[in-house]
Design an enzyme around this catalytic site. Sequence first.
Site, mmCIF file in Angstrom:
data_model
loop_
_atom_site.group_PDB
_atom_site.id
_atom_site.type_symbol
_atom_site.label_atom_id
_atom_site.label_comp_id
_atom_site.label_asym_id
_atom_site.label_seq_id
_atom_site.Cartn_x
_atom_site.Cartn_y
_atom_site.Cartn_z
ATOM 1 N N ARG A 147 0.850 -1.181 0.000
ATOM 2 C CA ARG A 147 0.000 0.000 0.000
ATOM 3 C C ARG A 147 0.888 1.234 0.000
ATOM 4 N NH1 ARG A 147 -4.045 2.176 4.764
ATOM 5 N NH2 ARG A 147 -2.137 3.229 5.389
ATOM 6 N N TYR A 159 -3.139 11.265 6.888
ATOM 7 C CA TYR A 159 -3.317 9.868 7.283
ATOM 8 C C TYR A 159 -2.405 8.956 6.462
ATOM 9 C CZ TYR A 159 -4.782 5.116 7.089
ATOM 10 O OH TYR A 159 -4.726 3.743 7.096
ATOM 11 N N ASP A 217 -5.235 3.842 -0.036
ATOM 12 C CA ASP A 217 -6.385 4.057 0.847
ATOM 13 C C ASP A 217 -6.805 5.526 0.809
ATOM 14 O OD1 ASP A 217 -8.253 4.089 2.876
ATOM 15 O OD2 ASP A 217 -7.021 2.959 4.304
ATOM 16 N N HIS A 219 -9.350 6.663 2.537
ATOM 17 C CA HIS A 219 -9.784 6.942 3.907
ATOM 18 C C HIS A 219 -11.034 7.828 3.968
ATOM 19 C CE1 HIS A 219 -8.289 6.711 8.223
ATOM 20 N NE2 HIS A 219 -8.080 5.520 7.730
ATOM 21 N N GLU A 243 -9.046 2.007 -1.925
ATOM 22 C CA GLU A 243 -9.826 1.687 -0.726
ATOM 23 C C GLU A 243 -10.583 2.899 -0.183
ATOM 24 O OE1 GLU A 243 -7.263 0.138 2.280
ATOM 25 O OE2 GLU A 243 -8.670 0.534 3.903
ATOM 26 N N GLU A 269 -14.036 -0.989 6.137
ATOM 27 C CA GLU A 269 -13.385 -1.205 7.439
ATOM 28 C C GLU A 269 -14.188 -0.615 8.596
ATOM 29 O OE1 GLU A 269 -9.645 0.691 6.552
ATOM 30 O OE2 GLU A 269 -10.116 2.383 7.822
ATOM 31 N N ARG A 290 -13.862 -5.120 3.085
ATOM 32 C CA ARG A 290 -12.765 -4.693 3.953
ATOM 33 C C ARG A 290 -13.010 -4.855 5.445
ATOM 34 N NH1 ARG A 290 -8.260 -4.234 4.306
ATOM 35 N NH2 ARG A 290 -7.844 -2.130 4.954
ATOM 36 N N GLU A 346 -4.603 -7.518 4.857
ATOM 37 C CA GLU A 346 -3.767 -6.417 5.346
ATOM 38 C C GLU A 346 -2.987 -6.890 6.570
ATOM 39 O OE1 GLU A 346 -5.999 -3.142 6.988
ATOM 40 O OE2 GLU A 346 -4.495 -1.691 6.386
ATOM 41 N N TRP A 409 -11.433 12.160 8.278
ATOM 42 C CA TRP A 409 -9.991 11.929 8.470
ATOM 43 C C TRP A 409 -9.528 10.734 7.653
ATOM 44 C CZ3 TRP A 409 -7.320 7.873 11.250
ATOM 45 C CH2 TRP A 409 -5.927 8.092 11.339
HETATM 46 O O1 EZ4 Z 1 -7.129 4.126 9.887
HETATM 47 O O2 EZ4 Z 1 -7.739 1.092 11.636
HETATM 48 O O3 EZ4 Z 1 -6.666 0.394 6.039
HETATM 49 N N1 EZ4 Z 1 -6.400 0.678 7.160
HETATM 50 C C1 EZ4 Z 1 -6.857 1.752 7.808
HETATM 51 C C2 EZ4 Z 1 -6.486 1.887 9.253
HETATM 52 C C3 EZ4 Z 1 -7.467 2.774 10.019
HETATM 53 C C4 EZ4 Z 1 -7.415 2.438 11.487
HETATM 54 C C5 EZ4 Z 1 -8.365 3.308 12.301
HETATM 55 O O4 EZ4 Z 1 -8.426 2.815 13.591
HETATM 56 O O5 EZ4 Z 1 -7.521 2.573 7.204
HETATM 57 O O6 EZ4 Z 1 -5.178 2.371 9.336
HETATM 58 CO CO CO Z 2 -8.306 1.726 5.408
#
Ligand code: EZ4
Ligand code: CO
Length: 409
Positions: A147, A159, A217, A219, A243, A269, A290, A346, A409
């Site tokens: 990743r 992030y 990702d 996010h 993702e 997730e 996920r 992951e 975030w």
């Molecule tokens: O930010 O699990 O793909 N993985 C992620 C993680 C999330 C954390 C948040 O608690 O996006 O790193």
């Molecule tokens: Co993620």
Amino acid sequence: MRIENAEVIVTSPDRNFVTLRLTTSDGHVGIGDATLNGREMAVAAYLSEHVVPLLINRDAHRIEDTWQFLYRSAYWRRGPVTMAAIAAVDMALWDIKGKAAGMPVYQLLGGASRNGIRAYGHASGRDLPELFDSIRKHQDLGYQAIRVQTAVPGLKSVYGVAAQAQSSGKRYDYEPAQRAALPAEEDWDTRAYLKHLPTVFEAVRSEFGEDLPLLHDGHHRMTPIQAAKLGKALEPYDLFWLEDCTPAENQEALRLVRQHTTTPLAIGEVFNTVWDYQTLITEQLIDYVRSAVTHTGGISPMKKILDFAAQYQIKSGIHGPTDISPVGMAAALHLDLSIHNFGIQEYMQHGDATNLVFEQSFTFVDGYLHPGDKPGLGVELNVDEAGKYPYQTAYLPYNRLHDGTVHDW
Ligand code: EZ4
Ligand code: CO
């Protein structure tokens, strides 16, 4: 085989973890992961105040019945706190059943469908040299899928990028919630991100070639049209997946993204039941599921979600950051090994202190994980070691745009 004792253990070796530990009348001990990053004590209280009293004297063999009882008898359904609590019970009961049967859990789920579980790791960097270095380090560790996350010019911290400074001055690995009384504030600018990211993938492909599977990702930070634009822009770089491109609550958003791009999509997730996937799966709007076993009610419902997904050629991509304890990771590995529609797993590695608290038998060799062949899940909690690390307040960061607006975030 009756459940005689149920304990909730909160420990904070490298970060906070919540573990449920069940002991049966014939002396079997099973453990389950109930960690919910930044909200750990809510799940610990849900378990100790409302679930533990219901478990005492139940038949430890009745996993499905106990799951349905905890889900339906609460009346209030779903939600990450509830589902993490139920997940811990489910995992601990599978652990006990495996130990009682003398078999690893994957055997009880139908046996191995493959020899090993391909894992991806998290490379990141503030600039290209740091990112390339991080990719090489992950390759040296054996990872065969990576990743890629990077800083964005003009933004202080983003992030997914390791080694950014945090207020305490300690290395901030973006992933454990930061130990502080208040959440850290980060900044965000989607336009700058959309402009920058394709240039990063262009550079990574020209440095590492076209074969290395690469992931990214988003996010949950984009609108559907922004996500569609990014998916299109990344097509030349042949991602394994993009993702969480949009906030995941709105399943219909993925229709628009899907119409515009052939970049494979992974999401979920922050989901906690099959209902969060209903539109996504039946309309084939995603390619990978996920969810974490820990946040989706445990092994039993996760297997049902993945079997449902399999009917639509959708594969697994089980969440495995460090906020999933080694117990939750082991639960994922037993599923990964047994299901037919495995995609990728992951795997961020835990720290040394965590590895002493949770004694693990799963292995990571040449980029492939295996849960091992110990009866049950194959992870034991060292209670004395856990007792050395009391809970510490920690929060995930949050984002603000340049004008001060709170952003995902
Ligand atoms: O930010 O699990 O793909 N993985 C992620 C993680 C999330 C954390 C948040 O608690 O996006 O790193
Ligand atoms: Co993620």
